[in-house]
Design an enzyme around this catalytic site. Structure first.
Site, PDB file in Angstrom:
ATOM      1  N   CYS A 196      96.343  18.085  69.331  1.00 20.24           N
ATOM      2  CA  CYS A 196      97.083  19.294  69.692  1.00 20.24           C
ATOM      3  C   CYS A 196      96.187  20.513  69.777  1.00 20.24           C
ATOM      4  O   CYS A 196      96.465  21.426  70.567  1.00 20.24           O
ATOM      5  CB  CYS A 196      98.252  19.523  68.739  1.00 20.24           C
ATOM      6  N   ASP A 197      95.096  20.566  69.017  1.00 23.47           N
ATOM      7  CA  ASP A 197      94.175  21.698  69.078  1.00 23.47           C
ATOM      8  C   ASP A 197      93.658  21.915  70.504  1.00 23.47           C
ATOM      9  O   ASP A 197      93.357  23.043  70.910  1.00 23.47           O
ATOM     10  CB  ASP A 197      92.953  21.482  68.186  1.00 23.47           C
ATOM     11  N   ALA A 198      93.536  20.817  71.234  1.00 28.66           N
ATOM     12  CA  ALA A 198      92.991  20.888  72.589  1.00 28.66           C
ATOM     13  C   ALA A 198      93.803  21.801  73.492  1.00 28.66           C
ATOM     14  O   ALA A 198      93.277  22.336  74.481  1.00 28.66           O
ATOM     15  CB  ALA A 198      92.928  19.486  73.199  1.00 28.66           C
ATOM     16  N   PHE A 210      94.832  24.689  72.874  1.00 24.87           N
ATOM     17  CA  PHE A 210      94.269  26.037  72.828  1.00 24.87           C
ATOM     18  C   PHE A 210      92.909  26.074  73.501  1.00 24.87           C
ATOM     19  O   PHE A 210      92.549  27.070  74.144  1.00 24.87           O
ATOM     20  CB  PHE A 210      94.124  26.508  71.379  1.00 24.87           C
TER      21      PHE A 210
END
Length: 410
Positions: free
Chosen positions: A190-192, A194
């Site tokens: 999920c960080d991807a 951003f």
């Protein structure tokens, strides 16, 4: 005054600091019971100059106002930004931990009308010849291009944009699926969301080529379909966390991970075409996540590393809290979120974050790099958390102004 707190399944020594916010904040002062793996990760982060976690960070700041006014917020931003810039500029790199700080510096320069921070970013881009860290870069290695492209949109120097364009075009031409279980998608964590989507949106703004938006929309919603819980309105960190739970039996939803997504939505929408057919879906997801996150806000105004088991975490966590606050303030400013509902949430969050600014400008309570909740000290300060704080401040300053003049919205 001291006490002991049972957190992470171990006894952790803490101090109580009076912060004038109606309650005390627990400050961890020891990693005595941290695992070897956690200690090794912290040591690695510190050795790479991402930040540090001293036992004695000095006194907390006493010269900051909790008022939500452009002047008061700007003073806090400058205090933190100046400390971080002086401390970190010799070590600038292109890895994601730095690129988020660069985004914060760009926002600070614009918000405070101070070219100092933008000039530092120009020097950074020149140092690296405007190139990314790797060929066929993953999302993390694409993230520095957010700053490259924002500078290109200001200066219109093709040298600032072309290396990134070449790499994104190479990504478009390459296979989009891997054979690694759980990591088949380009943006499998999920960080991807951003790190990469705001780059693709900015590349569209720089070139006008729709192919960058087409890729962005297609890949975002693949990741969303995999990781977004449509009932909880929160993201799992990656596929391996779809079934992981907290000590209380609730699903494990990482604070910073969900902050990354909310911040990524805001930074993508900022440059996404107004007539993009997928735009309402991004707006809806930000609205859903904001409502859920607001319902989980702690009494101190901040959020814990584990969103659904907050009593299991002694300290609030800065990077996730700042990213969430940034996204909600951006949503208010753009008319996506109800000002009457979210302004009190944002005000409380900002006051909570200021209680972790030290007298010299250090910003504390930032969890080290990782993929899930983990122990950290109140003194822990890392580049990406500072970047998130500066992004939040820039939108809060805009929230209290009478217009959004000067803000780039596409």
């Amino acid at each position: 005054m001291g006490r002991f707190s049972w957190k992470y399944g171990v006894v952790v020594p803490v101090l109580l600091l009076s912060v004038g916010f109606g309650e005390s904040v627990a400050q961890q002062v020891s990693y005595e019971h941290a695992t070897a793996k956690q200690l090794a990760g912290i040591a690695k982060d510190n050795s790479r100059h991402f930040g540090d976690d001293p036992d004695d960070p000095g006194p907390l700041a006493t010269d900051l106002s909790y008022k939500i006014s452009p002047e008061a917020v700007g003073k806090a931003m400058r205090k933190v930004a100046d400390w971080q810039l002086a401390r970190s500029q010799p070590y600038f790199d292109r890895i994601w931990t730095w690129s988020i700080l660069y985004s914060g510096f760009m926002a600070t320069s614009e918000s405070l009308n101070d070219p100092k921070y933008r000039d530092a970013m120009m020097a950074m881009g020149t140092k690296f010849d405007w190139k990314l860290r790797s060929h066929l870069p993953n999302a993390d290695d694409q993230s520095v291009a957010q700053t490259y492209l924002e500078l290109y949109l200001l200066k219109k120097d093709p040298a600032m944009m072309q290396p990134t364009r070449d790499e994104l075009d190479a990504v478009l031409a390459a296979p989009r699926m891997s054979k690694i279980p759980g990591k088949e998608l380009p943006w499998w964590w999920c960080d991807a969301l951003f790190m990469a989507p705001p780059v693709w949106a900015r590349m569209y703004a720089a070139t006008g080529d729709q192919k960058y938006i087409s890729y962005l929309d297609e890949e975002w919603w693949k990741t969303s379909d995999l990781l977004y819980d449509t009932k909880e309105h929160l993201y799992a960190r990656d596929a391996s966390y779809l079934t992981k739970t907290e000590a209380n039996g609730q699903r494990m939803f990482w604070g910073r991970g969900n902050g990354w997504v909310m911040g990524g939505i805001a930074r993508t929408l900022e440059y996404l075409p107004k007539d993009d057919p997928a735009r309402p879906k991004y707006v809806k997801q930000l609205q859903e996540m904001s409502a859920r996150i607001a319902s989980l806000q702690g009494k101190d105004g901040m959020w814990r590393s584990g969103l659904l088991d907050q009593s299991n975490y002694a300290l609030p966590e800065m990077s996730g809290s700042a990213l969430m606050t940034y996204a909600m303030a951006w949503g208010v400013n753009e008319g996506i979120l109800d000002r009457k509902v979210y302004r009190p949430v944002i005000e409380k969050a900002w006051a909570g974050m200021l209680h972790h600014v030290y007298a010299d400008g250090r910003l504390g309570c930032i969890q080290q790099t990782g993929a899930e909740p983990a122990p950290f000290k109140a003194s822990s300060s890392y580049t990406y958390g500072v970047g998130a704080f500066l992004l939040a401040g820039s939108e809060i300053r805009r929230m209290d102004s009478h217009s959004s003049a000067g803000k780039r919205v596409h």
